[in-house]
Every structure is written in C-alpha cells, then in structure tokens.
Design a protein around this motif. Structure first.
Motif, PDB file in Angstrom:
ATOM      1  N   SER A 171      29.003 -63.331  17.560  1.00  0.00           N
ATOM      2  CA  SER A 171      30.463 -63.077  18.352  1.00  0.00           C
ATOM      3  C   SER A 171      30.485 -61.714  18.614  1.00  0.00           C
ATOM      4  N   HIS A 172      29.512 -60.778  18.621  1.00  0.00           N
ATOM      5  CA  HIS A 172      29.530 -59.406  19.293  1.00  0.00           C
ATOM      6  C   HIS A 172      30.324 -58.488  18.357  1.00  0.00           C
ATOM      7  N   GLN A 173      30.881 -58.874  17.044  1.00  0.00           N
ATOM      8  CA  GLN A 173      31.721 -58.135  16.424  1.00  0.00           C
ATOM      9  C   GLN A 173      30.788 -57.149  15.423  1.00  0.00           C
ATOM     10  N   TYR A 174      30.307 -55.961  16.271  1.00  0.00           N
ATOM     11  CA  TYR A 174      29.201 -55.363  15.789  1.00  0.00           C
ATOM     12  C   TYR A 174      29.937 -54.317  14.709  1.00  0.00           C
ATOM     13  N   ARG A 175      31.193 -53.772  15.067  1.00  0.00           N
ATOM     14  CA  ARG A 175      31.651 -53.047  13.868  1.00  0.00           C
ATOM     15  C   ARG A 175      31.838 -53.776  12.522  1.00  0.00           C
ATOM     16  N   ALA A 176      32.430 -54.931  12.575  1.00  0.00           N
ATOM     17  CA  ALA A 176      32.723 -55.764  11.319  1.00  0.00           C
ATOM     18  C   ALA A 176      31.017 -55.982  10.678  1.00  0.00           C
ATOM     19  N   LEU A 177      30.183 -56.496  11.649  1.00  0.00           N
ATOM     20  CA  LEU A 177      28.686 -56.783  11.276  1.00  0.00           C
ATOM     21  C   LEU A 177      28.233 -55.382  10.630  1.00  0.00           C
ATOM     22  N   PHE A 178      28.477 -54.200  10.931  1.00  0.00           N
ATOM     23  CA  PHE A 178      27.986 -53.040  10.482  1.00  0.00           C
ATOM     24  C   PHE A 178      28.854 -52.719   9.000  1.00  0.00           C
ATOM     25  N   ARG A 179      29.840 -52.823   8.985  1.00  0.00           N
ATOM     26  CA  ARG A 179      30.538 -52.900   7.485  1.00  0.00           C
ATOM     27  C   ARG A 179      29.906 -53.846   6.493  1.00  0.00           C
ATOM     28  N   LEU A 180      29.908 -55.082   7.026  1.00  0.00           N
ATOM     29  CA  LEU A 180      29.515 -56.191   6.123  1.00  0.00           C
ATOM     30  C   LEU A 180      27.791 -55.597   5.579  1.00  0.00           C
ATOM     31  N   SER A 181      26.923 -55.684   6.623  1.00  0.00           N
ATOM     32  CA  SER A 181      25.801 -55.401   6.298  1.00  0.00           C
ATOM     33  C   SER A 181      25.527 -54.109   5.571  1.00  0.00           C
ATOM     34  N   ARG A 182      26.337 -52.915   5.772  1.00  0.00           N
ATOM     35  CA  ARG A 182      26.325 -51.858   5.143  1.00  0.00           C
ATOM     36  C   ARG A 182      26.457 -52.023   3.368  1.00  0.00           C
ATOM     37  N   ARG A 183      27.539 -52.785   3.222  1.00  0.00           N
ATOM     38  CA  ARG A 183      27.658 -52.997   2.066  1.00  0.00           C
ATOM     39  C   ARG A 183      26.682 -53.721   1.137  1.00  0.00           C
ATOM     40  N   LYS A 184      25.963 -54.970   1.777  1.00  0.00           N
ATOM     41  CA  LYS A 184      24.751 -55.660   1.422  1.00  0.00           C
ATOM     42  C   LYS A 184      23.455 -54.711   1.257  1.00  0.00           C
ATOM     43  N   ALA A 185      23.525 -53.986   2.427  1.00  0.00           N
ATOM     44  CA  ALA A 185      22.280 -53.071   2.207  1.00  0.00           C
ATOM     45  C   ALA A 185      22.241 -52.019   1.289  1.00  0.00           C
ATOM     46  N   LEU A 186      23.342 -51.471   0.893  1.00  0.00           N
ATOM     47  CA  LEU A 186      23.607 -50.729  -0.540  1.00  0.00           C
ATOM     48  C   LEU A 186      23.206 -51.210  -1.801  1.00  0.00           C
ATOM     49  N   LYS A 187      23.518 -52.626  -1.578  1.00  0.00           N
ATOM     50  CA  LYS A 187      23.342 -53.358  -2.658  1.00  0.00           C
ATOM     51  C   LYS A 187      21.397 -53.684  -2.943  1.00  0.00           C
ATOM     52  N   GLY A 188      20.834 -53.352  -1.787  1.00  0.00           N
ATOM     53  CA  GLY A 188      19.451 -53.715  -1.806  1.00  0.00           C
ATOM     54  C   GLY A 188      19.012 -55.164  -1.120  1.00  0.00           C
ATOM     55  N   ASP A 189      19.939 -55.707  -0.490  1.00  0.00           N
ATOM     56  CA  ASP A 189      19.568 -56.617   0.608  1.00  0.00           C
ATOM     57  C   ASP A 189      18.675 -56.391   1.703  1.00  0.00           C
ATOM     58  N   PRO A 190      17.586 -56.965   1.615  1.00  0.00           N
ATOM     59  CA  PRO A 190      16.705 -56.454   2.706  1.00  0.00           C
ATOM     60  C   PRO A 190      16.941 -57.005   4.251  1.00  0.00           C
ATOM     61  N   MET A 191      17.472 -58.187   4.158  1.00  0.00           N
ATOM     62  CA  MET A 191      17.982 -58.361   5.674  1.00  0.00           C
ATOM     63  C   MET A 191      19.089 -57.555   6.266  1.00  0.00           C
ATOM     64  N   SER A 192      20.204 -57.220   5.421  1.00  0.00           N
ATOM     65  CA  SER A 192      21.151 -56.412   5.676  1.00  0.00           C
ATOM     66  C   SER A 192      20.343 -54.756   5.836  1.00  0.00           C
ATOM     67  N   GLU A 193      19.482 -54.637   5.220  1.00  0.00           N
ATOM     68  CA  GLU A 193      18.918 -53.241   5.611  1.00  0.00           C
ATOM     69  C   GLU A 193      18.276 -53.079   7.109  1.00  0.00           C
ATOM     70  N   PHE A 194      17.519 -54.599   7.570  1.00  0.00           N
ATOM     71  CA  PHE A 194      17.177 -54.607   8.654  1.00  0.00           C
ATOM     72  C   PHE A 194      18.365 -54.255   9.622  1.00  0.00           C
ATOM     73  N   VAL A 195      19.125 -55.309   9.324  1.00  0.00           N
ATOM     74  CA  VAL A 195      20.243 -55.358  10.375  1.00  0.00           C
ATOM     75  C   VAL A 195      21.083 -53.763  10.591  1.00  0.00           C
ATOM     76  N   GLN A 196      21.045 -53.140   9.604  1.00  0.00           N
ATOM     77  CA  GLN A 196      21.552 -51.521   9.550  1.00  0.00           C
ATOM     78  C   GLN A 196      20.606 -50.718  10.488  1.00  0.00           C
ATOM     79  N   GLY A 197      19.263 -51.161  10.261  1.00  0.00           N
ATOM     80  CA  GLY A 197      18.308 -50.316  11.240  1.00  0.00           C
ATOM     81  C   GLY A 197      18.406 -50.789  12.649  1.00  0.00           C
ATOM     82  N   TYR A 198      18.620 -52.073  12.617  1.00  0.00           N
ATOM     83  CA  TYR A 198      18.955 -52.409  14.332  1.00  0.00           C
ATOM     84  C   TYR A 198      20.165 -51.901  14.882  1.00  0.00           C
ATOM     85  N   LEU A 199      21.149 -52.074  14.132  1.00  0.00           N
ATOM     86  CA  LEU A 199      22.375 -51.518  14.735  1.00  0.00           C
ATOM     87  C   LEU A 199      22.373 -50.058  15.155  1.00  0.00           C
ATOM     88  N   TYR A 200      21.782 -49.215  14.170  1.00  0.00           N
ATOM     89  CA  TYR A 200      21.550 -47.661  14.547  1.00  0.00           C
ATOM     90  C   TYR A 200      20.731 -47.449  15.734  1.00  0.00           C
TER      91      TYR A 200
END
Length: 181
Positions: free
Chosen positions: A45-74
């Motif tokens: 749905s192209h809600q990239y800011r919300a996606l960034f916030r959600l994936s950030r929380r998960k990435a900081l907990k060590g979730d590999p998919m969320s870490e990948f999403v963080q890299g992709y968004l950056y």
C-alpha cells in the motif's frame, strides 16, 4: 546479460510480489513471523514511513527480514532519506543473520561500487553465499559475473550455464534469457 537487482519501479513491484516468498523461505526467525503480513501490507500500500517504523522495531530485535527491509528502504529512499551507508549496514546485518536476498543485494552493491568500494571478488562471494542458500536471483547474478571474468575459461562458462539453468528452472526469466544466449 540481464542481472537481477533492485533498482527502479519494476523491482518495487517484484519485491512486493516476492515478499510472501521471503517469509516462507526460512530467512526469518520464527519468533518474529507475526510482522510478516503487516510488513507486506504496508509495502504493497506504499505506506513506507509506517513500514520503516515497523521494520525498524523488528530489525533492532534481530529479525533478518526486517533488517533487509531497512536496507532496502534506505537504499531507495522510501519512507526515509536515502542513505547508502545505512543501507549497506542493514544489508550486512541481514546477510550475517542469514537473509539470502540481502546477500544478493550486497553482491550487486559491491559489483557496481554503490555505497561501497567496488570489488568483484566480494560481489562474487556474496552472490555465492546467497546461491548456496538457493536464491535463484543470486544464481543468475553469479552466472553473469562469471561470464564477465577475463580470461574466460571453459570451466567458468560451464559453471555459468549451470547457474543460469538452476535459476531458470526456478522461474527466473532473466536467467532463461541468459541461458538461451
């Protein structure tokens, strides 16, 4: 030769369609699977800011998919200002946690010198690590990279053909084209 990398609008569509596959591929730790559908929905749905916030929380907990999403968004500046240094950081973190798509994307960055010093050897190592985990895109990229090596020896041609064949067998249209060539 066509290489698979996440650049432009078409890759965004590919990413959105492929996201469920990544959740089923074993790259993500089971404790963090509950974010999968929500991440996919936000991306679609192209809600990239919300996606960034959600994936950030998960990435900081060590979730590999969320870490990948963080890299992709950056890398693409979606929901956040583009920052290749942070993209590389998150891709490396996701890759070290076993995310095969992050490994492949790191290979593309190293091969092209995007956000990192250009290194064909490092690109090949990342493509190979991703391919070892069964990533069809990495097999295609590895085949293209092998064919670009000089001097091109028969052994490399055969290895590249095997890589294209594996990737094509798994539905990769670029690899089908490359194998035909």
């Amino acid at each position: 030769m066509k290489r698979i990398c996440f650049r432009g609008l078409a890759p965004i569509l590919i990413f959105a369609c492929a996201l469920p596959f990544f959740f089923l591929s074993g790259c993500q730790r089971s404790a963090h699977n509950e974010s999968g559908p929500e991440i996919h929905s936000l991306f679609k749905s192209h809600q990239y800011r919300a996606l960034f916030r959600l994936s950030r929380r998960k990435a900081l907990k060590g979730d590999p998919m969320s870490e990948f999403v963080q890299g992709y968004l950056y890398e693409h500046g979606l929901g956040v200002s583009p920052d290749l240094g942070k993209a590389v950081f998150w891709y490396q973190k996701a890759a070290s946690d076993g995310n095969r798509q992050a490994m492949n994307d790191l290979g593309v960055l190293y091969e092209n010198g995007i956000g990192v010093d250009r290194s064909v050897d490092r690109a090949q190592r990342w493509f190979q690590r991703s391919a070892d985990l069964g990533n069809p895109a990495a097999y295609n990229n590895l085949g293209v990279l092998l064919l670009s090596r000089r001097p091109l020896i028969e052994r490399l041609k055969k290895k590249a053909a095997r890589d294209f064949r594996f990737s094509a067998h798994h539905g990769n249209a670029d690899a089908m084209n490359n194998l035909g060539l």
